[in-house]
Design an enzyme around this catalytic site. Structure first.
Site, PDB file in Angstrom:
ATOM      1  N   ASP A  73       0.817  -1.213   0.000  1.00 55.39           N
ATOM      2  CA  ASP A  73       0.000   0.000   0.000  1.00 55.39           C
ATOM      3  C   ASP A  73       0.854   1.268   0.000  1.00 55.39           C
ATOM      4  OD1 ASP A  73      -1.984  -1.840   0.339  1.00 55.39           O
ATOM      5  OD2 ASP A  73      -2.853  -0.906   2.129  1.00 55.39           O
ATOM      6  N   HIS A 215       3.797  -2.398   3.093  1.00 51.50           N
ATOM      7  CA  HIS A 215       3.923  -1.043   2.546  1.00 51.50           C
ATOM      8  C   HIS A 215       5.288  -0.918   1.880  1.00 51.50           C
ATOM      9  CE1 HIS A 215       0.935  -0.908   5.766  1.00 51.50           C
ATOM     10  NE2 HIS A 215       0.368   0.080   5.086  1.00 51.50           N
TER      11      HIS A 215
HETATM   12 NI    NI Z   1      -2.453   3.111   3.396  1.00 52.97          NI
END
Ligand code: NI
Length: 248
Positions: A73, A215
């Protein structure tokens, strides 16, 4: 006369016994021929063959079903996402990237590379905003503008969204033809800069069909993701996009 009858009976009994023995021996010989070996060795071979064959089949079908998805993400990131893409390419792994529109506008060439290398690209809103009771219209615009930014690069509509912080309203699914994708494993890579800890948090819990949340914003996350791939590929896991998991 009595003795004569007795002898005759003995002869008949002997013949019957000999016949029975012959039958028993022929059957035994036939069964040994079928197993291809003699006596108990033959049975063991047969049992082994039976035990090995289904075990192999089960292992193959288990491996075929051991699919998991890595998702990243908040990117793309100009440095770490590139490093991650290099590592995934080396390992033949497809992942899913939930990008923000803002970062797509800044680094379109990285999004293009993701697409060309077979990764799935999903929406993570334009400015990483959380849906609240008050900002429905803005949230909707952020989804639409991010979809447009992605489409300009890939030429394709994005159907998958990871709503920031997991806040979602089902009405957008039909309105915007978007499907929300959450996760089943969160190794908390965003608050840990310890690669080994991120790897442990993931590998100790993983099972087939899992969607792992990461991430591509941190060097520790990228290093951990590649180590997770190396460890789990050895265990027979196959890394696929979330689409492949969800369509199953
Ligand atoms: Ni996010």
């Amino acid at each position: 006369m009595k003795a004569g009858i007795w002898v005759k009976r003995m002869v008949i009994l002997d013949l019957l016994l000999a016949g029975l023995l012959f039958l028993v021996q022929s059957e035994r010989a036939a069964s040994v021929r079928q197993t291809g070996a003699w006596g108990s060795t033959g049975r063991e071979t047969e049992e082994k063959a039976e035990a090995v064959a289904p075990e192999k089949d089960t292992k193959q079908s288990e491996d075929a079903g051991k699919r998991i998805a890595l998702t990243f993400d908040d990117g793309p990131h100009p440095r770490y996402t590139v490093k991650l893409l290099d590592g995934l390419k080396e390992r033949g792994v497809k992942a899913t990237f939930f990008v923000t529109g803002a970062n797509v506008s800044k680094y379109p060439e990285i999004v293009e590379r993701m697409y060309k290398e077979g990764h799935l690209i999903g929406n993570h809103t334009f400015h990483h905003i959380q849906l609240t009771a008050a900002n429905g219209e803005q949230f909707r615009e952020e989804i639409v503008s991010t979809n447009e930014a992605i489409r300009e690069i890939t030429g394709e509509d994005t159907e998958y969204i990871r709503p920031p912080y997991g806040s979602w309203n089902k009405k957008y699914e039909e309105e915007l033809n978007m499907f929300p994708v959450l996760w089943s494993i969160d190794p908390r890579d965003w608050c840990l800069d310890d690669k080994d800890c991120i790897v442990r948090n993931t590998v100790s819990r993983v099972k087939e069909g899992d969607i792992i949340l990461m991430h591509d914003q941190y060097p520790s996350s990228v290093a951990a993701a590649l180590e997770i791939v190396d460890l789990l590929q050895k265990e027979g896991y196959e890394f696929v996009t979330v689409e492949e998991i969800l369509l199953d």
